[in-house]
Motif scaffolding. Structure first.
Motif, mmCIF file in Angstrom:
data_model
loop_
_atom_site.group_PDB
_atom_site.id
_atom_site.type_symbol
_atom_site.label_atom_id
_atom_site.label_comp_id
_atom_site.label_asym_id
_atom_site.label_seq_id
_atom_site.Cartn_x
_atom_site.Cartn_y
_atom_site.Cartn_z
ATOM 1 N N ALA A 34 5.812 6.909 1.169
ATOM 2 C CA ALA A 34 6.102 5.691 1.934
ATOM 3 C C ALA A 34 5.347 4.514 1.329
ATOM 4 O O ALA A 34 4.478 4.680 0.478
ATOM 5 N N VAL A 35 5.697 3.322 1.816
ATOM 6 C CA VAL A 35 4.996 2.121 1.384
ATOM 7 C C VAL A 35 4.906 1.149 2.557
ATOM 8 O O VAL A 35 5.838 1.030 3.355
ATOM 9 N N PHE A 36 3.744 0.513 2.684
ATOM 10 C CA PHE A 36 3.542 -0.561 3.655
ATOM 11 C C PHE A 36 3.744 -1.863 2.886
ATOM 12 O O PHE A 36 3.119 -2.064 1.844
ATOM 13 N N GLN A 51 4.726 -6.345 3.187
ATOM 14 C CA GLN A 51 4.683 -7.556 4.007
ATOM 15 C C GLN A 51 6.089 -8.141 4.059
ATOM 16 O O GLN A 51 6.728 -8.279 3.027
ATOM 17 N N GLU A 52 6.573 -8.453 5.253
ATOM 18 C CA GLU A 52 7.834 -9.177 5.421
ATOM 19 C C GLU A 52 7.564 -10.302 6.398
ATOM 20 O O GLU A 52 7.446 -10.064 7.599
ATOM 21 N N GLY A 53 7.414 -11.498 5.867
ATOM 22 C CA GLY A 53 7.028 -12.640 6.707
ATOM 23 C C GLY A 53 5.650 -12.400 7.273
ATOM 24 O O GLY A 53 4.710 -12.106 6.533
ATOM 25 N N ASP A 54 5.528 -12.475 8.598
ATOM 26 C CA ASP A 54 4.241 -12.224 9.260
ATOM 27 C C ASP A 54 4.070 -10.763 9.646
ATOM 28 O O ASP A 54 3.068 -10.392 10.246
ATOM 29 N N ASN A 55 5.065 -9.937 9.340
ATOM 30 C CA ASN A 55 5.057 -8.540 9.766
ATOM 31 C C ASN A 55 4.648 -7.581 8.662
ATOM 32 O O ASN A 55 4.882 -7.847 7.484
ATOM 33 N N ILE A 56 4.081 -6.453 9.080
ATOM 34 C CA ILE A 56 3.842 -5.344 8.164
ATOM 35 C C ILE A 56 4.906 -4.311 8.481
ATOM 36 O O ILE A 56 5.110 -3.948 9.640
ATOM 37 N N VAL A 57 5.605 -3.882 7.426
ATOM 38 C CA VAL A 57 6.719 -2.952 7.573
ATOM 39 C C VAL A 57 6.374 -1.656 6.850
ATOM 40 O O VAL A 57 5.833 -1.674 5.742
ATOM 41 N N LEU A 58 6.689 -0.535 7.498
ATOM 42 C CA LEU A 58 6.531 0.776 6.877
ATOM 43 C C LEU A 58 7.909 1.248 6.478
ATOM 44 O O LEU A 58 8.828 1.249 7.300
ATOM 45 N N LYS A 59 8.069 1.622 5.205
ATOM 46 C CA LYS A 59 9.368 2.139 4.792
ATOM 47 C C LYS A 59 9.209 3.381 3.931
ATOM 48 O O LYS A 59 8.223 3.511 3.200
ATOM 49 N N PRO A 60 10.173 4.297 4.039
ATOM 50 C CA PRO A 60 10.141 5.487 3.195
ATOM 51 C C PRO A 60 10.248 5.044 1.738
ATOM 52 O O PRO A 60 10.948 4.082 1.429
ATOM 53 N N ASN A 61 9.561 5.746 0.852
ATOM 54 C CA ASN A 61 9.588 5.371 -0.553
ATOM 55 C C ASN A 61 10.319 6.424 -1.380
ATOM 56 O O ASN A 61 10.330 6.356 -2.594
ATOM 57 N N GLU A 62 10.875 7.396 -0.686
ATOM 58 C CA GLU A 62 11.653 8.458 -1.309
ATOM 59 C C GLU A 62 12.695 8.856 -0.280
ATOM 60 O O GLU A 62 12.399 8.890 0.918
ATOM 61 N N LYS A 63 13.914 9.146 -0.726
ATOM 62 C CA LYS A 63 15.020 9.425 0.204
ATOM 63 C C LYS A 63 14.660 10.495 1.239
ATOM 64 O O LYS A 63 14.847 10.313 2.435
ATOM 65 N N ASP A 64 14.132 11.619 0.792
ATOM 66 C CA ASP A 64 13.823 12.728 1.702
ATOM 67 C C ASP A 64 12.617 12.470 2.602
ATOM 68 O O ASP A 64 12.425 13.159 3.594
ATOM 69 N N ALA A 65 11.794 11.492 2.257
ATOM 70 C CA ALA A 65 10.575 11.224 3.032
ATOM 71 C C ALA A 65 10.895 10.769 4.450
ATOM 72 O O ALA A 65 10.094 10.978 5.370
ATOM 73 N N VAL A 68 0.881 -1.172 0.000
ATOM 74 C CA VAL A 68 0.000 0.000 0.000
ATOM 75 C C VAL A 68 0.917 1.219 0.000
ATOM 76 O O VAL A 68 1.748 1.381 0.888
ATOM 77 N N TYR A 69 0.758 2.051 -1.036
ATOM 78 C CA TYR A 69 1.602 3.234 -1.193
ATOM 79 C C TYR A 69 0.938 4.471 -0.588
ATOM 80 O O TYR A 69 -0.279 4.610 -0.625
ATOM 81 N N VAL A 70 1.789 5.370 -0.053
ATOM 82 C CA VAL A 70 1.354 6.626 0.547
ATOM 83 C C VAL A 70 2.074 7.751 -0.183
ATOM 84 O O VAL A 70 3.277 7.667 -0.402
ATOM 85 N N GLY A 71 1.321 8.782 -0.582
ATOM 86 C CA GLY A 71 1.971 9.916 -1.235
ATOM 87 C C GLY A 71 0.961 10.910 -1.768
ATOM 88 O O GLY A 71 -0.219 10.861 -1.427
ATOM 89 N N ARG A 72 1.463 11.798 -2.601
ATOM 90 C CA ARG A 72 0.595 12.799 -3.229
ATOM 91 C C ARG A 72 -0.148 12.156 -4.404
ATOM 92 O O ARG A 72 0.257 11.112 -4.902
ATOM 93 N N LYS A 73 -1.215 12.822 -4.853
ATOM 94 C CA LYS A 73 -2.092 12.194 -5.853
ATOM 95 C C LYS A 73 -1.408 11.879 -7.171
ATOM 96 O O LYS A 73 -1.862 11.011 -7.901
ATOM 97 N N HIS A 74 -0.287 12.523 -7.491
ATOM 98 C CA HIS A 74 0.401 12.229 -8.750
ATOM 99 C C HIS A 74 1.621 11.340 -8.531
ATOM 100 O O HIS A 74 2.505 11.285 -9.375
ATOM 101 N N GLY A 75 1.665 10.648 -7.391
ATOM 102 C CA GLY A 75 2.776 9.739 -7.102
ATOM 103 C C GLY A 75 2.815 8.596 -8.100
ATOM 104 O O GLY A 75 1.850 8.321 -8.810
#
Length: 162
Positions: free
Chosen positions: A69-71, A73-87, A44-51
């Motif tokens: 950012a993006v959510f 799946q890693e194994g049984d976990n949900i991981v949140l990670k930045p999807n852009e360096k400055d984010a 699941v991606y997070v960002g501005r409407k033109h991302g």
């Protein structure tokens, strides 16, 4: 206004509270806990409407990057990670700035702040009442406390260098 638009856009897809999801906190208590985003189908991606790719969670405001950012799946976990360096500078979990570009494993009821004031609560599942334990004020206070602590440490470091 934003909540109404998002509500209408996701009207067809009701969020199952027995599946992982996010609950939006709002400064206005009447709007808080009303909007939810499903994390059942990842990524699941997070960002501005033109991302790119087009985010499922569209945000605006100070600090929100095009591809924020993006959510995932890693194994049984949900991981949140930045999807852009400055984010990385505009993602906080429980008031603390996210430290790792590889992401952070989410725990039940983690408070996630995107930008300066978009706050969501991670719920692996919910009974529908437990989301009310956390409100916007609590999350804002937690964030403010951490920022002040960080600023104080930075100031002390700068003074030591002199």
């Amino acid at each position: 206004e934003e909540a109404k638009k998002n509500d209408q856009a996701t009207l067809g897809e009701k969020v199952d509270i027995n599946e992982p999801h996010l609950v939006v906190l709002n400064e206005d208590p009447q709007l808080s806990h009303k909007l939810r985003y499903s994390l059942k189908t990842l990524p699941v991606y997070v960002g501005r409407k033109h991302g790119n790719p087009t985010p499922q969670i569209i945000l605006s405001g100070i600090g929100i990057k095009q591809n924020h950012a993006v959510f995932i799946q890693e194994g049984d976990n949900i991981v949140l990670k930045p999807n852009e360096k400055d984010a990385k500078e505009y993602i906080y979990i429980n008031g603390k700035k996210i430290q790792n570009e590889l992401g952070q494993v989410l725990q039940p009821k983690d408070r996630i702040t995107f930008g300066t004031n978009t706050i969501l609560v991670f719920m692996p599942k919910s009974d529908g009442k437990d989301i009310y334990e956390i409100d916007w004020e609590l999350a804002q206070t937690e964030l403010q406390t951490e920022i002040e602590k960080s600023n104080k440490l930075q100031k002390e470091e700068n003074e030591k260098k002199r």
